[in-house]
Scaffold this motif. Structure first.
Motif, PDB file in Angstrom:
ATOM      1  N   ILE A 148      11.534 -14.317  -5.064  1.00  0.00           N
ATOM      2  CA  ILE A 148      11.395 -13.624  -3.787  1.00  0.00           C
ATOM      3  C   ILE A 148      11.594 -12.114  -3.978  1.00  0.00           C
ATOM      4  CG2 ILE A 148      11.946 -13.647  -1.330  1.00  0.00           C
ATOM      5  CD1 ILE A 148      13.245 -16.392  -1.777  1.00  0.00           C
ATOM      6  N   VAL A 149      10.694 -11.539  -4.783  1.00  0.00           N
ATOM      7  CA  VAL A 149      10.774 -10.123  -5.138  1.00  0.00           C
ATOM      8  C   VAL A 149       9.435  -9.437  -4.854  1.00  0.00           C
ATOM      9  CG1 VAL A 149      11.123  -8.469  -7.028  1.00  0.00           C
ATOM     10  CG2 VAL A 149      12.477 -10.571  -6.958  1.00  0.00           C
ATOM     11  N   VAL A 150       9.523  -8.301  -4.176  1.00  0.00           N
ATOM     12  CA  VAL A 150       8.375  -7.401  -4.030  1.00  0.00           C
ATOM     13  C   VAL A 150       8.449  -6.444  -5.209  1.00  0.00           C
ATOM     14  CG1 VAL A 150       7.335  -5.556  -2.665  1.00  0.00           C
ATOM     15  CG2 VAL A 150       8.346  -7.521  -1.509  1.00  0.00           C
ATOM     16  N   LYS A 151       7.393  -6.426  -6.012  1.00  0.00           N
ATOM     17  CA  LYS A 151       7.336  -5.543  -7.180  1.00  0.00           C
ATOM     18  C   LYS A 151       6.446  -4.352  -6.836  1.00  0.00           C
ATOM     19  CE  LYS A 151       5.875  -8.928  -9.792  1.00  0.00           C
ATOM     20  NZ  LYS A 151       5.444  -9.706 -10.974  1.00  0.00           N
ATOM     21  N   LEU A 152       7.070  -3.170  -6.754  1.00  0.00           N
ATOM     22  CA  LEU A 152       6.328  -1.950  -6.454  1.00  0.00           C
ATOM     23  C   LEU A 152       5.816  -1.359  -7.759  1.00  0.00           C
ATOM     24  CD1 LEU A 152       5.430   0.185  -4.366  1.00  0.00           C
ATOM     25  CD2 LEU A 152       7.600   1.347  -4.798  1.00  0.00           C
ATOM     26  N   SER A 153       4.478  -1.313  -7.890  1.00  0.00           N
ATOM     27  CA  SER A 153       3.905  -0.813  -9.136  1.00  0.00           C
ATOM     28  C   SER A 153       3.332   0.590  -9.006  1.00  0.00           C
ATOM     29  CB  SER A 153       2.820  -1.768  -9.656  1.00  0.00           C
ATOM     30  OG  SER A 153       1.751  -1.842  -8.752  1.00  0.00           O
ATOM     31  N   GLY A 154       3.175   1.087  -7.779  1.00  0.00           N
ATOM     32  CA  GLY A 154       2.643   2.434  -7.604  1.00  0.00           C
ATOM     33  C   GLY A 154       2.473   2.783  -6.150  1.00  0.00           C
ATOM     34  N   LEU A 155       1.985   3.998  -5.929  1.00  0.00           N
ATOM     35  CA  LEU A 155       1.753   4.512  -4.583  1.00  0.00           C
ATOM     36  C   LEU A 155       0.397   5.199  -4.551  1.00  0.00           C
ATOM     37  CD1 LEU A 155       5.260   6.195  -4.152  1.00  0.00           C
ATOM     38  CD2 LEU A 155       4.515   4.066  -3.075  1.00  0.00           C
ATOM     39  N   ASN A 156      -0.318   5.050  -3.442  1.00  0.00           N
ATOM     40  CA  ASN A 156      -1.611   5.706  -3.251  1.00  0.00           C
ATOM     41  C   ASN A 156      -1.631   6.412  -1.911  1.00  0.00           C
ATOM     42  OD1 ASN A 156      -3.009   4.977  -5.543  1.00  0.00           O
ATOM     43  ND2 ASN A 156      -3.976   3.199  -4.620  1.00  0.00           N
ATOM     44  N   LEU A 157      -2.295   7.549  -1.862  1.00  0.00           N
ATOM     45  CA  LEU A 157      -2.597   8.175  -0.587  1.00  0.00           C
ATOM     46  C   LEU A 157      -3.891   7.552  -0.081  1.00  0.00           C
ATOM     47  CD1 LEU A 157      -1.927  11.946  -1.312  1.00  0.00           C
ATOM     48  CD2 LEU A 157      -0.597  10.442   0.175  1.00  0.00           C
ATOM     49  N   ILE A 158      -3.846   7.000   1.122  1.00  0.00           N
ATOM     50  CA  ILE A 158      -5.057   6.442   1.737  1.00  0.00           C
ATOM     51  C   ILE A 158      -5.064   6.791   3.218  1.00  0.00           C
ATOM     52  CG2 ILE A 158      -5.376   4.592   0.048  1.00  0.00           C
ATOM     53  CD1 ILE A 158      -4.184   2.624   1.988  1.00  0.00           C
ATOM     54  N   CYS A 159      -6.254   6.889   3.782  1.00  0.00           N
ATOM     55  CA  CYS A 159      -6.367   7.249   5.200  1.00  0.00           C
ATOM     56  C   CYS A 159      -5.948   6.071   6.077  1.00  0.00           C
ATOM     57  CB  CYS A 159      -7.789   7.703   5.523  1.00  0.00           C
ATOM     58  SG  CYS A 159      -9.006   6.383   5.547  1.00  0.00           S
ATOM     59  N   ALA A 160      -5.695   6.367   7.320  1.00  0.00           N
ATOM     60  CA  ALA A 160      -5.260   5.343   8.270  1.00  0.00           C
ATOM     61  C   ALA A 160      -6.286   4.219   8.392  1.00  0.00           C
ATOM     62  CB  ALA A 160      -4.996   5.983   9.633  1.00  0.00           C
ATOM     63  N   ASN A 161      -7.571   4.558   8.360  1.00  0.00           N
ATOM     64  CA  ASN A 161      -8.607   3.527   8.476  1.00  0.00           C
ATOM     65  C   ASN A 161      -8.604   2.593   7.273  1.00  0.00           C
ATOM     66  OD1 ASN A 161      -9.525   4.396  10.981  1.00  0.00           O
ATOM     67  ND2 ASN A 161     -11.024   5.776  10.085  1.00  0.00           N
ATOM     68  N   CYS A 162      -8.537   3.143   6.076  1.00  0.00           N
ATOM     69  CA  CYS A 162      -8.499   2.298   4.879  1.00  0.00           C
ATOM     70  C   CYS A 162      -7.207   1.483   4.842  1.00  0.00           C
ATOM     71  CB  CYS A 162      -8.640   3.139   3.612  1.00  0.00           C
ATOM     72  SG  CYS A 162     -10.311   3.791   3.350  1.00  0.00           S
ATOM     73  N   HIS A 163      -6.105   2.091   5.288  1.00  0.00           N
ATOM     74  CA  HIS A 163      -4.815   1.407   5.281  1.00  0.00           C
ATOM     75  C   HIS A 163      -4.844   0.171   6.184  1.00  0.00           C
ATOM     76  CE1 HIS A 163      -0.175   2.075   5.093  1.00  0.00           C
ATOM     77  NE2 HIS A 163      -0.578   1.116   4.291  1.00  0.00           N
ATOM     78  N   ALA A 164      -5.588   0.253   7.270  1.00  0.00           N
ATOM     79  CA  ALA A 164      -5.686  -0.880   8.196  1.00  0.00           C
ATOM     80  C   ALA A 164      -6.216  -2.129   7.500  1.00  0.00           C
ATOM     81  CB  ALA A 164      -6.581  -0.511   9.374  1.00  0.00           C
ATOM     82  N   PHE A 165      -7.031  -1.952   6.473  1.00  0.00           N
ATOM     83  CA  PHE A 165      -7.595  -3.101   5.767  1.00  0.00           C
ATOM     84  C   PHE A 165      -6.625  -3.684   4.746  1.00  0.00           C
ATOM     85  CE2 PHE A 165     -11.336  -1.238   7.611  1.00  0.00           C
ATOM     86  CZ  PHE A 165     -12.016  -2.359   8.049  1.00  0.00           C
ATOM     87  N   HIS A 166      -5.619  -2.929   4.367  1.00  0.00           N
ATOM     88  CA  HIS A 166      -4.591  -3.450   3.459  1.00  0.00           C
ATOM     89  C   HIS A 166      -3.596  -4.337   4.205  1.00  0.00           C
ATOM     90  CE1 HIS A 166      -5.544  -1.609  -0.361  1.00  0.00           C
ATOM     91  NE2 HIS A 166      -5.911  -0.541   0.307  1.00  0.00           N
ATOM     92  N   HIS A 167      -3.572  -4.216   5.510  1.00  0.00           N
ATOM     93  CA  HIS A 167      -2.685  -5.019   6.360  1.00  0.00           C
ATOM     94  C   HIS A 167      -3.537  -5.658   7.453  1.00  0.00           C
ATOM     95  CE1 HIS A 167       0.664  -3.128   4.303  1.00  0.00           C
ATOM     96  NE2 HIS A 167       0.043  -1.980   4.464  1.00  0.00           N
ATOM     97  N   PHE A 168      -4.573  -6.345   7.030  1.00  0.00           N
ATOM     98  CA  PHE A 168      -5.624  -6.769   7.944  1.00  0.00           C
ATOM     99  C   PHE A 168      -5.142  -7.759   9.005  1.00  0.00           C
ATOM    100  CE2 PHE A 168      -9.677  -8.707   9.247  1.00  0.00           C
ATOM    101  CZ  PHE A 168     -10.320  -7.547   9.634  1.00  0.00           C
TER     102      PHE A 168
END
Length: 191
Positions: free
Chosen positions: A75-95
Motif C-alpha cells: 500500500i505504497v504510492v511511489k513518486l517517480s517524478g513531476l511534470n508541468l501540465i495544463c489544467a485540461n491535460c491534467h483532467a485526463f490524468h484523473h478522469f
C-alpha cells in the motif's frame, strides 16, 4: 500493445485504493508550492503534453502533476517524478474525478482538447474511454486480490488503512519531502 499508446494525452485513473492519497497532500501546501515555484523558475513554463504556454497571469492553469506508480501489496504510492501540465491535460490524468465533477459543457471542451492534442477523431476518444473502463474493472480485481491478505473489504470501504509514500525519482527538495513524510510516519523506504 494498446492501439492508443502513441497518444500524447492519455485517459488515466488512479487505482481506488489510492484515491485522495498523494505526496502533495501528505507534505502540505507550503512545501508543495515551493517545489512548484522552483520548477516554474527552473523549467520553461509549458505543458509537457500539449505545449500550452500560459501568460504570466494564467500560471494557475499550469499544474504540477505527480508521476506515480503503485505497490498494492505494501500500500505504497511511489513518486517517480513531476511534470508541468495544463489544467485540461491534467483532467485526463484523473478522469474518473473529472467525469464526476465536470459540467456537460466542460466535458465537451475537454474532449475537444483530447481530439486536438492527439490529432484523432471523437470515436478514438470514445474507444480510449471504453479501454480505461475495462482496465479499471480489471485492476479493481487485481487490487482486491493483492490486498486481500493485508486488508479486509470493510477496511478498504471505510478507508481504515494507511497509505505510505516512497520517493523513487529525483524531485526538488527531495530530502525535505522525505523528512516531512517520515515525521508523519508515512514514508516507505525500499531496500
Amino acid at each position: 500493445m494498446d492501439k492508443y499508446s502513441n497518444f500524447k494525452l492519455k485517459i488515466e485513473a488512479k487505482p481506488s485504493l489510492f484515491h485522495g492519497r498523494t505526496v502533495r497532500k501528505a507534505v502540505g501546501q507550503s512545501l508543495w508550492y515551493r517545489i512548484r515555484d522552483y520548477i516554474l523558475q527552473k523549467d520553461t513554463p509549458v505543458c509537457s503534453i500539449c505545449g500550452f504556454s500560459p501568460q504570466q497571469d494564467e500560471m494557475w492553469n499550469l499544474h504540477l502533476h505527480e508521476i506515480e506508480h503503485y505497490d498494492f501489496e505494501n500500500i505504497v504510492v511511489k513518486l517517480s517524478g513531476l511534470n508541468l501540465i495544463c489544467a485540461n491535460c491534467h483532467a485526463f490524468h484523473h478522469f474518473g474525478f473529472t467525469q464526476l465533477y465536470s459540467s456537460k459543457e466542460k466535458m465537451e471542451r475537454l474532449i475537444e482538447h483530447f481530439v486536438k492534442v492527439n490529432e484523432c477523431e471523437i470515436n478514438d476518444f470514445k474507444e480510449c474511454r471504453k479501454s480505461l473502463l475495462f482496465r479499471r474493472h480489471s485492476s479493481s480485481e487485481v487490487e482486491s486480490k493483492k490486498t486481500k491478505s493485508n486488508l479486509s473489504f470493510q477496511e478498504i470501504l471505510a478507508g481504515n488503512y494507511t497509505v505510505r509514500y516512497a520517493i523513487i525519482g529525483d524531485i526538488p527538495f527531495k530530502d525535505e519531502v522525505i523528512e516531512k513524510l517520515n515525521k508523519k510516519g508515512v514514508y516507505y523506504q525500499y531496500k
